[in-house]
Design a protein around this motif. Structure first.
Motif, PDB file in Angstrom:
ATOM      1  N   GLU A 185       0.708  -1.020  -0.219  1.00  0.00           N
ATOM      2  CA  GLU A 185      -0.001  -0.268   0.031  1.00  0.00           C
ATOM      3  C   GLU A 185       0.683   1.471   0.106  1.00  0.00           C
ATOM      4  N   ALA A 186       1.890   1.275   0.896  1.00  0.00           N
ATOM      5  CA  ALA A 186       3.048   2.144   0.743  1.00  0.00           C
ATOM      6  C   ALA A 186       3.696   2.805  -0.364  1.00  0.00           C
ATOM      7  N   VAL A 187       3.883   1.204  -1.068  1.00  0.00           N
ATOM      8  CA  VAL A 187       4.674   1.739  -2.399  1.00  0.00           C
ATOM      9  C   VAL A 187       3.816   1.622  -3.065  1.00  0.00           C
ATOM     10  N   ALA A 188       2.446   1.571  -3.735  1.00  0.00           N
ATOM     11  CA  ALA A 188       1.526   2.273  -4.521  1.00  0.00           C
ATOM     12  C   ALA A 188       1.426   3.901  -4.939  1.00  0.00           C
ATOM     13  N   THR A 189       2.230   4.865  -3.397  1.00  0.00           N
ATOM     14  CA  THR A 189       1.734   5.803  -3.523  1.00  0.00           C
ATOM     15  C   THR A 189       3.572   6.430  -3.841  1.00  0.00           C
ATOM     16  N   PHE A 190       4.399   6.086  -4.069  1.00  0.00           N
ATOM     17  CA  PHE A 190       5.947   6.797  -3.873  1.00  0.00           C
ATOM     18  C   PHE A 190       6.158   7.299  -5.247  1.00  0.00           C
ATOM     19  N   THR A 191       4.916   7.257  -6.447  1.00  0.00           N
ATOM     20  CA  THR A 191       5.584   7.888  -7.346  1.00  0.00           C
ATOM     21  C   THR A 191       4.042   8.955  -7.490  1.00  0.00           C
ATOM     22  N   GLU A 192       3.765   9.338  -6.390  1.00  0.00           N
ATOM     23  CA  GLU A 192       3.211  10.127  -6.181  1.00  0.00           C
ATOM     24  C   GLU A 192       4.215  11.724  -6.646  1.00  0.00           C
ATOM     25  N   PRO A 193       3.676  12.683  -6.890  1.00  0.00           N
ATOM     26  CA  PRO A 193       4.648  13.803  -6.428  1.00  0.00           C
ATOM     27  C   PRO A 193       5.290  13.847  -4.527  1.00  0.00           C
ATOM     28  N   PHE A 194       5.660  14.565  -4.504  1.00  0.00           N
ATOM     29  CA  PHE A 194       6.489  14.805  -3.253  1.00  0.00           C
ATOM     30  C   PHE A 194       5.801  14.063  -2.171  1.00  0.00           C
ATOM     31  N   LEU A 195       5.783  12.420  -2.487  1.00  0.00           N
ATOM     32  CA  LEU A 195       5.642  11.795  -1.183  1.00  0.00           C
ATOM     33  C   LEU A 195       7.091  11.142  -1.441  1.00  0.00           C
ATOM     34  N   ARG A 196       8.174  10.815  -0.140  1.00  0.00           N
ATOM     35  CA  ARG A 196       9.100  10.512   0.248  1.00  0.00           C
ATOM     36  C   ARG A 196       9.020   9.321   1.007  1.00  0.00           C
ATOM     37  N   GLY A 197      10.086   8.298   1.279  1.00  0.00           N
ATOM     38  CA  GLY A 197       9.587   6.782   1.862  1.00  0.00           C
ATOM     39  C   GLY A 197       9.351   6.784   3.024  1.00  0.00           C
ATOM     40  N   ARG A 198       9.609   8.266   3.337  1.00  0.00           N
ATOM     41  CA  ARG A 198       9.076   8.146   4.740  1.00  0.00           C
ATOM     42  C   ARG A 198       7.858   9.446   4.605  1.00  0.00           C
ATOM     43  N   GLY A 199       6.917   9.350   3.923  1.00  0.00           N
ATOM     44  CA  GLY A 199       5.741  10.021   3.180  1.00  0.00           C
ATOM     45  C   GLY A 199       6.045  11.233   3.682  1.00  0.00           C
ATOM     46  N   ARG A 200       5.975  12.257   4.333  1.00  0.00           N
ATOM     47  CA  ARG A 200       5.448  13.667   3.743  1.00  0.00           C
ATOM     48  C   ARG A 200       6.570  14.288   4.223  1.00  0.00           C
ATOM     49  N   THR A 201       7.877  13.984   5.095  1.00  0.00           N
ATOM     50  CA  THR A 201       8.185  13.983   5.985  1.00  0.00           C
ATOM     51  C   THR A 201      10.350  14.081   5.604  1.00  0.00           C
ATOM     52  N   ALA A 202      10.648  15.832   5.178  1.00  0.00           N
ATOM     53  CA  ALA A 202      12.185  15.234   4.598  1.00  0.00           C
ATOM     54  C   ALA A 202      12.765  14.173   6.034  1.00  0.00           C
ATOM     55  N   GLN A 203      13.734  13.561   4.900  1.00  0.00           N
ATOM     56  CA  GLN A 203      14.933  13.509   5.544  1.00  0.00           C
ATOM     57  C   GLN A 203      15.807  14.526   6.983  1.00  0.00           C
ATOM     58  N   GLY A 228       6.512   3.010 -21.960  1.00  0.00           N
ATOM     59  CA  GLY A 228       7.179   2.040 -20.911  1.00  0.00           C
ATOM     60  C   GLY A 228       5.876   2.282 -19.656  1.00  0.00           C
ATOM     61  N   ASP A 229       6.925   1.408 -18.535  1.00  0.00           N
ATOM     62  CA  ASP A 229       6.254   0.943 -17.755  1.00  0.00           C
ATOM     63  C   ASP A 229       8.106   1.321 -16.710  1.00  0.00           C
ATOM     64  N   LEU A 230       7.049   1.472 -15.473  1.00  0.00           N
ATOM     65  CA  LEU A 230       7.836   0.904 -13.780  1.00  0.00           C
ATOM     66  C   LEU A 230       6.537   1.109 -13.419  1.00  0.00           C
ATOM     67  N   ARG A 231       7.271  -0.226 -12.464  1.00  0.00           N
ATOM     68  CA  ARG A 231       6.970  -1.238 -11.188  1.00  0.00           C
ATOM     69  C   ARG A 231       8.025  -1.399 -10.223  1.00  0.00           C
ATOM     70  N   LEU A 232       7.040  -1.097  -8.823  1.00  0.00           N
ATOM     71  CA  LEU A 232       7.859  -0.688  -7.942  1.00  0.00           C
ATOM     72  C   LEU A 232       7.131  -1.866  -6.493  1.00  0.00           C
ATOM     73  N   ALA A 233       7.983  -2.246  -6.489  1.00  0.00           N
ATOM     74  CA  ALA A 233       7.570  -3.230  -5.355  1.00  0.00           C
ATOM     75  C   ALA A 233       8.771  -3.773  -3.672  1.00  0.00           C
ATOM     76  N   PRO A 234       7.798  -3.653  -2.777  1.00  0.00           N
ATOM     77  CA  PRO A 234       8.793  -4.273  -1.558  1.00  0.00           C
ATOM     78  C   PRO A 234       9.285  -5.306  -1.760  1.00  0.00           C
TER      79      PRO A 234
END
Length: 377
Positions: free
Chosen positions: A307-325, A349-355
């Motif tokens: 569920e989290a990986v599915a949102t990673f291609t949404e702009p401004f979503l980082r690996g830790r959510g909306r919080t920057a490192q 083409g296609d970009l696929r993300l998976a845990p």
């Protein structure tokens, strides 16, 4: 947008009613005409009683034809009335799903994209149209919500460096003598550079959605090798072991954009990795079945959910959510994977993300195989 003026005409329901009625009356008239013509060829024998003492009152053939003609007129009039009433009811029942679709279209035009028709019943042209309209509404709703989030997040991201810059300048103006000007200038330069990077990423993302890139035959392995050279120092700084296994992966694309896609995937793998002892693996090659070019980047890191990986291609979503490192060296602007997805779409083409099973992310960029060479004359 103003509505196009159209001439008034009969409604679809009334046109269907008249069509049903015309068909019914025409069929009835033809049937009666066949009977009437057939009766005209009945032999005109005089009808007499078998007993001469009884007077025969049997009608002649002409009288029968006249009666049939009168009865046919009444029958056609009744058929017309029944056809009009029945056709009106049948047309209303047939067009009822279309009325539901029309009401849903008006609601969507007013901004109510959450409404769905959900037409029930057996599959036919109307249910197919309803399902296609519901699918369009769902995509429009997702696109509209994503656009709203993108606008809000872009405003926030662009406002942040400006706010930081203003704060530093206000503090410096309040106490000029107590400032370390070298440090202040360095921080201002870093903050300004961050704003520039965000603006350039936004412009690149916008251009990819509107302008098709110029393409030529290229090898995804070559562009990936260039990207590896660009991130080698960053991997060494973070203490991440970067392993590459590059095999030829011919495709048709824009080398600059494909290099940027590879750089973004590598930056994502390095900046969202383990604090120490992390690994990242890069491979290129072709799909044996389709010949498509593939770039795969796998990195270690925290456990991720689908569920989290599915949102990673949404702009401004980082690996830790909306919080920057917190670490500036690992800080991104949350547009890297969104740009990779846009580059993949621009190249069909296609970009696929998976845990990854042991933690981290597994990213696969797939691009179409190059067209076969044209035969020589």
């Amino acid at each position: 947008m103003s509505r196009i003026p159209r001439p008034r005409r009969l409604t679809a329901r009334l046109r269907l009613t008249l069509s049903y009625t015309l068909f019914a009356v025409t069929a009835g008239a033809l049937s009666l005409a066949v009977v009437y013509v057939g009766m005209k060829y009945v032999p005109n024998y005089p009808l007499t009683s078998a007993n001469p003492r009884y007077r025969s009152d049997a009608p002649s053939r002409q009288e029968i034809l006249d009666s049939l003609l009168n009865a046919s007129g009444y029958a056609l009039a009744l058929l017309t009335a029944v056809g009009m009433a029945g056709g009106w009811l049948i047309a209303g029942r047939v067009l009822r799903p279309l009325q539901d679709i029309t009401r849903a279209a008006h609601r969507a035009a007013g901004g109510a994209l959450e409404h769905r028709i959900a037409l029930t019943g057996p599959r036919d042209e109307f249910t197919d149209l309803s399902d296609a309209f519901d699918e369009m509404l769902e995509r429009l709703q997702r696109s509209f919500e994503a656009q709203q989030r993108f606008a809000a997040n872009a405003s926030h991201e662009l406002r942040t460096p400006l706010t930081i810059t203003r704060t530093m300048l206000q503090v410096a103006a309040a106490d000029p003598a107590g400032q370390d000007w070298a440090t202040l200038v360095t921080r201002l330069q870093d903050t300004n550079q961050r704003g520039i990077e965000i603006s350039e990423a936004l412009l690149q993302l916008a251009d990819l959605g509107h302008t098709p890139p110029e393409t030529r035959p290229t090898d995804l392995a070559d562009t990936t090798a260039q990207a590896l050279g660009a991130v080698h120092d960053e991997a060494r700084t973070h203490g991440i072991t970067l392993t590459a296994d590059l095999h030829p992966a011919p495709t048709t694309g824009n080398p600059v954009l494909l290099r940027q896609a590879a750089v973004n995937l590598l930056h994502n793998a390095l900046r969202h990795n383990l604090p120490a002892g992390g690994r990242a693996t890069v491979t290129t090659g072709t799909d044996p079945a389709t010949g498509a070019a593939r770039l795969t980047v796998t990195n270690t890191g925290a456990q991720l959910t689908p569920e989290a990986v599915a949102t990673f291609t949404e702009p401004f979503l980082r690996g830790r959510g909306r919080t920057a490192q917190r670490d500036p060296a690992r800080r991104g602007h949350g547009l890297g994977l969104a740009i990779v997805a846009a580059i993949a779409e621009a190249h069909h083409g296609d970009l696929r993300l998976a845990p990854a099973p042991d933690g981290g992310l597994h990213a696969t960029l797939t691009l179409p195989a190059p067209p076969p060479p044209s035969p020589q004359p």
